[in-house]
Every structure is written in C-alpha cells, then in structure tokens.
Design a protein around this motif. Structure first.
Motif, short mmCIF file in Angstrom:
data_model
loop_
_atom_site.label_atom_id
_atom_site.label_comp_id
_atom_site.label_asym_id
_atom_site.label_seq_id
_atom_site.Cartn_x
_atom_site.Cartn_y
_atom_site.Cartn_z
N VAL A 121 0.79 -1.16 0.10
CA VAL A 121 0.09 -0.01 -0.07
C VAL A 121 0.87 1.43 0.00
O VAL A 121 0.79 2.22 -0.82
CB VAL A 121 -0.99 -0.12 1.27
N ALA A 122 1.82 1.29 0.78
CA ALA A 122 2.31 2.72 1.22
C ALA A 122 3.61 3.11 0.31
O ALA A 122 3.86 4.35 -0.19
CB ALA A 122 2.98 2.76 2.79
N HIS A 171 -1.82 9.95 4.23
CA HIS A 171 -0.93 10.83 4.40
C HIS A 171 0.03 10.78 5.81
O HIS A 171 1.15 11.00 5.68
CB HIS A 171 -1.40 12.29 4.41
N SER A 172 -0.73 10.13 6.40
CA SER A 172 0.20 9.72 7.81
C SER A 172 1.17 8.70 7.69
O SER A 172 2.22 8.63 8.26
CB SER A 172 -0.70 9.48 8.89
N VAL A 173 0.81 7.68 6.75
CA VAL A 173 1.88 6.43 6.61
C VAL A 173 3.05 6.91 5.55
O VAL A 173 3.82 6.32 5.44
CB VAL A 173 0.91 5.18 6.31
N LYS A 174 2.33 7.67 4.61
CA LYS A 174 3.38 7.93 3.52
C LYS A 174 4.65 8.63 3.95
O LYS A 174 4.46 9.21 5.24
CB LYS A 174 2.71 8.97 2.50
N PRO A 175 5.77 8.76 3.41
CA PRO A 175 6.79 9.42 4.02
C PRO A 175 6.65 10.94 4.53
O PRO A 175 5.54 11.57 3.78
CB PRO A 175 7.97 9.59 2.80
N GLU A 176 7.27 11.24 5.42
CA GLU A 176 6.56 12.63 6.12
C GLU A 176 7.22 13.82 4.99
O GLU A 176 8.07 13.83 4.48
CB GLU A 176 7.44 12.68 7.48
N ALA A 184 8.22 3.31 2.40
CA ALA A 184 7.51 2.06 2.53
C ALA A 184 7.70 1.56 3.97
O ALA A 184 7.94 0.39 4.20
CB ALA A 184 8.10 1.02 1.51
N ALA A 185 7.28 2.47 4.79
CA ALA A 185 7.40 1.92 6.19
C ALA A 185 6.36 2.70 7.09
O ALA A 185 6.14 3.89 7.03
CB ALA A 185 8.98 2.38 6.61
N SER A 186 5.82 1.91 8.05
CA SER A 186 4.81 2.47 8.84
C SER A 186 5.62 2.99 10.32
O SER A 186 4.78 3.76 10.89
CB SER A 186 3.74 1.75 9.19
N THR A 190 4.43 10.27 12.22
CA THR A 190 3.10 10.69 11.58
C THR A 190 2.03 9.62 11.86
O THR A 190 0.75 9.83 12.01
CB THR A 190 3.19 11.39 10.38
N PHE A 191 2.35 8.45 11.31
CA PHE A 191 1.69 7.32 11.41
C PHE A 191 0.92 6.95 12.72
O PHE A 191 -0.39 6.66 12.89
CB PHE A 191 2.15 6.16 10.59
#
Ligand code: HDD
Length: 716
Positions: A121-122, A171-176, A184-186, A190-191
């Motif tokens: 997903v991310a 938006h919270s999981v995508k790169p800051e 590609a990491a949660s 922000t996440f």
C-alpha cells in the motif's frame, strides 16, 4: 465438461487473451521504423552539420525518439503503487442462482478470464516487496455481462470506517512531507500519531503487525473483499455477502529479520516469485468462499455489517467455497498490462450490488477519479487490459485518446435517428437494476453508534493467535514504536494496546523501556475533534462474544504441499551426487519442490563421480533468506571446502534461526557439529541422514516455530 485451456475458439476463458492479441506486436525479424512507419537506417547518430557540427532541428528521427522518451512516465498510483499482476481464470464449482443472477456465479460450464494485481500500500513503485504492510489483492473478472472488479486486501478488515478519513491515514503513513522519509514503512511518528487518534484503525493495524504484514509470497496469502456486498437473485431478493480468497498453498510468512534482509538481497522477491512460479507451471490457485447472510440477520450481530473495520467470524457464518481462481499467464508487457490496469469497486455486474458501508460508498467515487489523472482521461476504459470482453455501446463520446470510431449521427438517448439505439435492456434481458433498498433517514454528518466498539475484535484477533504469532506481533509493535521519536505518541499507543490486551501492552512496554500510562492525559489536545477522542471508544465497549476464532491464525490453514518451495543445496567439488539425487527424485520429481545448487563459485561443480553439475547461484550472489530450506549432501572433499567458507556458516545459522528445515547428509555432519545446529539434535526439522519423506513433511509445515525461543543467542 469444462472447456479446457487448449481450446481457443469460442471459449470465454480465452476471450480476454484473444482480445489482447489484437494489440500485441512482436518485432522479431522486422525492420525498425519511426512511429509514422518510415524505415530507419541509423538509430545511434543524430543528424549534424558536419561530423563535429551542431545537431539539426530537422532531425525528425531524433526529435521523435527523445520526445517519446521524455513522456514515458505516468503518475504512479497514489496508494498501492508497487505491485505485480498475472492473467488467469475463475471456474465455478456450484450454481449459486439461489442467491445471485450474476453469470460468473451461476454458470459452472465456462471459465471467466481474470487479471489480478497484488501490491503493497504505502511504498512507491520502486520500493522493496517485503515492507511490513497490508497487501492489495485486486481481481478483474472479464465476464460476459461486463467487468466485475473485486478490489480487496489480504486482511478481512480495513483501517477506517468512513472514506472521509482515507486521505488522512494515507498522508500519515506515506513518507513525512518535509524530509520524504521513511519510504515504504509505517514505523514513524506521523502514522502513529494518526493511528492513536483514530482508534477504529487499531484492528487492521494489528493484522499489519502480525505475520500477515510480511507474507512469504503473494501466492501464500488470503484475499478478502472486506466490505459487505449484496448478492441479488433473479427474483430481486438480496443476501449480504463477504468474499474470501483461500490460497491452495496455505498462508505463510517470513520473519521480520528475513524481511529486512530480503529487501536488500532481492527487493523484487514477491514479484520474481509470482513470475517464476507461473513460468515454471506452478500455477497459483485460490478458492473463492462466500459468507452469505440473510437480509433479516442484518442486526443480529454484536458489530455492524456496514463497518469495514469488523469481520464476520467464520464460527458465526461459515465460509462456503464456491469456485477456484488459477493464475496461468504472465503479462507480456508490465506497463501495458500491470501498470495500466484500472480497478474499481464500482465495477459490478447484474446480480451483485453495494451496501451503505460509508467506506465503500466513498471508494465508488475515488477509483474512476484517480484514473483521470493517472491514465489521462475517461477513455482509460479502452486501454486493452481494461476493456470488457462483451460489447460496449453507449453515448459516451470523444475525450483524449479516443480509440472507438462510433458510427452514426445519434449520440444521445432517446433518439429516432439511430433507431432508438443503443437501446435499453430490461432486468430479464440482463439489464442492471439496483436493489430496491428502503432508505428512510435524516441527512446527517455522523457515524452510527453501532460503529463505536474499536476494541473487541482486535482483542479477539490477538487471543486467537498461537503463542509464536503473538510473540511476532509483540516484536513488531516494539520495533515500530521503537522507531517513533515522540514519547506522547508511544504512550498513547501503549495505553490503547492495554485496552486490547494487557499482556500485549506490558510486553511492548517492557521492550520500549516505558510504563503503560494509567489513562490518556486530559485533554490530549483541544483540536483533535470529537471523533478522535479515545474516551468515546474506551471499554466497557469491549464485547467478548467469542473466545477464539480459529480462522484468524494463519497456522490454521495448513497445506500439505511443498510445491514450488525453494531448497538451497550447498555443495563444492567432490559432493555426493547420489545422495542429492535421492532427495531430488522424491522432493522435486514427486513433490514439485525446487532444488538450487549453490557453490563457492559460478559455472559448474563436479561431484564425487566426476560429473559436472550446473551451479544455480554462486555463494557470493545469494542469501539464505531467499530459500525455504537447506540441504547439504555429503562428500568428504566438498565438506572440507565448504568448511573454509564463513558464509556457509552464516547460511546454516541463519536458516536455523529462521526456523526452516535443514538436512545434513553423510560427511555434512561435520558442518552440523561446527554450526549452531549442533544444539538442536531433537529438532524435528533438523535432519541428520534423514529420509526424503522426513524432509518433505518438515518442509510442508513451513517453519518449526517451536525452535524460535531457543535461537535468540544465534548471531547472524
Ligand atoms: Fe483503495 C487502489 C484496496 C479503500 C482509493 N485500493 C487500491 C488498490 C487496492 C485497494 C487493492 C490497488 C488496485 C490496483 O492494483 O490497481 N482500497 C482497497 C481496499 C479498501 C480501500 C480493500 C477498503 C476496504 N481506497 C480505499 C478508499 C479510497 C481508496 C476508502 C478513497 C476514498 N484505492 C484508492 C485509489 C486507488 C486505490 C486512490 C489508487 C490507484 C487506484 O485506485 O486505481 O483510488
């Protein structure tokens, strides 16, 4: 009798492959031309004013080549950018016309062509396959009644209940946004800031933290339609339905340590695995199951069927297996097929319908909308991979890249000039009619209180896992929260975890070196909005309606098969090829596993009996994490060489630590004694001169997880 694959004429299964054929081009034996068809005799030099002179603007060959190149990229998918696809077919076991009039679920005679795309997903399009993430599982059925897309994931629930929150969670999981980190990491602030304020997401998050978040293969994961849909029969009667895909190879994962290493050793691990399996004829298969719920049971359960953060436990409504999907063709061109395929949960056919799930309702808008910028306009439906196999007739006209040449004057309805065509189809003639659901309510921007329980199902999920699955999940939380920098966010998460399961929260807190707070500080922040107030969802909302659900643990869908499993064989000059052959005959020829020879060098390697064998991988080019098991045949000389290679011991010890099957034969016992394996004499997946049958049965269990607690001291 089912039509078989070799028959092409008139077989619906081949209708899509034949349809794509029209656009396929092979340049074998053909001269190179410009896009206008003019033959080219020099493709390496631009046209210049003299040998050392400036290039000329009139060089149409150069201009065309560079211009095309300059515009090769299209925007990647906003989510699910990284993915892989394959063609195949769906076949129905049983006529379901009692519930639906959709031909794919009533016609047991014909296969329906499908195209499937799996994804993370991310991450971006070029990110590693082994990111801890949910996996997308999107299936396009090319039915004779139009396209039906089942756009699901590998978990039965979703993060949020209302589509309104989708841009926020993404938006919270995508790169800051300030430093575009991490990819590609949660595991970042922000996440977890968002997750801890949107408690509805805890459930799906828990699945992502479980082993399901790092699958061994796309071929070894379940798929779910997630939402409650409707099946509508010819009499217009509706039943609620949940869709499940069950993999024939079982559900398997890798460990987090492997996932991290695989991303370095082979970031295309899942993509390669799917491709190679299909090329080798190991066609992946999933059975399709339905949970069918009568209309009158809509309010029977402790959760709301319209809430996409809840699943229906199989103990309450069993999954009825109705058919099977097989993937048997790789795409010819990644961009044309896998990249340009456009899925949409709103692509349904007569006999299937939506429910009022507010997440589904929002999705129905988003998917066409996104293709407008991704694929450039409304004619994306004409791209070969997206076009229906049945005829399409309507009054849609023009727009960029229109391919269809509509004849006639009338592009409106009703008309007399075109003879009233295209004409309408009544329900009995196959026309789509929406289910006539009675709607009676106020216009209101809120959510039903029946969506408020955010803790019962994550708790049920945790309780249902085996001890080792729980340990993996605890470690995943400790890793992810350990990567967050802001303590208040970690504390909020710990408090929320304690509302799910105190043992889980305590174990994570210990690893973080933190205390579980006794409550959430009041107020967290005045500006978070009433919906995000965790107190709204606190226990006593927790409902304990089921102690455990067996189906939630992936260990419970056992698969006895070892088909396509990769077995690394460590050899050097002088190895015992008779021992290898014995293993091979059983495991490869009978059970269809793959043996791959790994030697200290590439090329070929000679065995004791002076025969040459092709080396599949030189030791320096591969890693243990890319294999499912390890076999070391004897041969005194071979073992003496292998003994000198530090990487051989890394290979053995890592395979051991990841709880995989290892077999040592004959002289290889020396390597057993010199490696960390020597402490595992009673381990049923470590074999000393074991039989091929013992090897196969240990490998079929995928891993010996009971070994895991005893491997923490092994440094690799
Ligand atoms: Fe989505 C792509 C699955 C909720 C908006 N989604 C996309 C794909 C999958 C899913 C598998 C990739 C399809 C492909 O391979 O091309 N999405 C889900 C599931 C959801 C879900 C299972 C909840 C049950 N999605 C969801 C919501 C929204 C979106 C609530 C927006 C309101 N999803 C999109 C999108 C994408 C997409 C932006 C990106 C590329 C595309 O659609 O074609 O429209």
């Amino acid at each position: 009798m089912k039509k078989n694959e070799q028959e092409t004429s008139g077989c619906p299964f081949h209708s899509k492959m034949n349809d794509l054929q029209k656009n396929k081009v092979s340049s074998e034996g053909k001269p190179m031309t410009t896009d206008q068809g003019v033959k080219i005799n020099d493709d390496a030099n631009s046209l210049k004013a003299g040998e050392r002179g400036a290039s000329l603007l009139e060089d149409f060959i150069l201009r065309e080549k560079i211009t095309h190149f300059d515009h090769e990229r299209i925007p990647e998918r906003i989510v699910h950018a990284r993915g892989s696809g394959a063609h195949g077919y769906f076949e129905l076991y049983e006529d379901m016309s009692k519930y639906t009039r959709a031909r794919i679920f009533t016609d047991t005679e014909h296969r329906t062509p499908v195209f499937v795309r799996f994804s993370t997903v991310a991450g971006s399009k070029g990110s590693g396959d082994l990111a801890r993430d949910i996996r997308g599982f999107a299936v396009k059925f090319y039915t004779q009644e139009g396209i039906f897309d089942l756009v699901g994931n590998n978990t039965p629930v979703f993060f949020i209940q209302d589509a309104m929150k989708f841009p926020d969670i993404i938006h919270s999981v995508k790169p800051e946004p300030d430093w575009e980190i991490p990819q590609a990491a949660s595991a970042h602030d922000t996440f977890y800031d968002f997750i801890s304020l949107a408690t509805e997401s805890l459930h799906n998050h828990m699945w992502a933290m479980s082993d399901r978040g790092i699958p061994r293969s796309y071929r070894m994961m379940e798929g779910f339609g997630i939402h409650t849909f409707r099946l509508v029969n010819a009499q217009g009667e509706s039943h609620f339905v949940k869709f499940h895909w069950k993999p024939k190879l079982g559900i398997h994962s890798v460990t987090w340590d492997e996932a991290v290493k695989i991303n370095g050793a082979d970031p295309d691990f899942h993509r390669r695995d799917l491709w190679e399996a299909i090329e080798a004829g190991h066609f992946p298969e999933w059975e399709l199951g339905l949970q069918i719920i009568p209309e009158e049971d809509e309010h029977k359960y402790e959760f709301d069927l319209l809430d996409a953060t809840k699943f229906v436990p199989e103990e309450l409504v069993p999954v009825k297996i109705i058919g099977k999907m097989t993937l048997n063709h790789n795409p010819d061109n990644f961009f044309a097929e896998t990249e340009q395929v456009a899925f949409h949960p709103g692509h349904i056919v007569p006999g299937i319908d939506f429910t009022n799930d507010p997440l589904l309702q929002g999705r129905l808008f988003s998917y066409t909308d996104t293709q407008l910028s991704r694929l450039g306009g409304p004619n994306f439906r004409e791209i070969p991979i997206n076009r229906a196999v049945n005829e399409v007739h309507n009054n849609h006209r023009d727009a960029q890249m229109r391919m269809t040449i509509n004849k006639g004057k009338a592009a409106y309805f009703p008309n007399t000039i075109g003879g009233g065509c295209p004409h309408l189809a009544k329900m009995a003639e196959g026309g789509f009619t929406s289910f006539e659901e009675r709607i009676d309510g106020k216009k209101i921007r809120d959510r039903s209180p029946s969506f408020n329980d955010h803790f019962s199902q994550p708790a049920l999920f945790f309780r249902s896992l085996t001890t080792w699955e729980q340990t993996h999940l605890i470690n995943a939380y400790a890793f992810e929260l350990g990567k967050c920098m802001l303590d208040p966010i970690k504390q909020r998460m710990l408090w929320l975890l304690s509302q799910i399961d105190n043992r889980l929260a305590t174990a994570v807190a210990d690893k973080l070196g933190m205390q579980i707070p006794t409550g959430i500080e009041e107020p967290i922040n005045q500006n978070i909005g009433a919906d995000a107030d965790p107190h709204k969802h606190e226990p006593p909302a927790v409902k304990h309606y089921l102690e455990k659900s067996e189906a939630l643990s992936q260990e419970r869908l056992p698969a006895a098969t070892i088909e396509s499993r990769k077995i690394a064989v460590l050899v050097a000059k002088g190895f015992d090829s008779a021992a290898l052959q014995k293993m091979r005959t059983y495991l490869e020829e009978l059970k269809h596993a793959n043996f791959l020879l790994i030697a200290p060098h590439g090329g070929t390697v000679s065995s004791e009996d002076n025969r040459e064998h092709k080396v599949d991988h030189a030791l320096m080019t591969t890693e243990s994490v890319l294999f499912d098991a390890l076999y070391i045949p004897g041969g005194a000389k071979s073992i003496q060489v292998l003994k000198q290679e530090g990487k051989v011991f890394k290979f053995i010890n890592e395979t051991l630590k990841h709880c995989k099957t290892i077999a040592f034969d004959g002289d290889a016992e020396e390597l057993f004694q010199l490696s960390a394996a020597k402490d595992f004499v009673n381990d049923e997946a470590i074999l000393l001169n074991g039989t091929p049958e013992q090897f196969a049965s240990a490998l079929a269990k995928h891993r010996n997880w009971l070994r895991e607690p005893h491997t923490t001291h092994i440094a690799v």
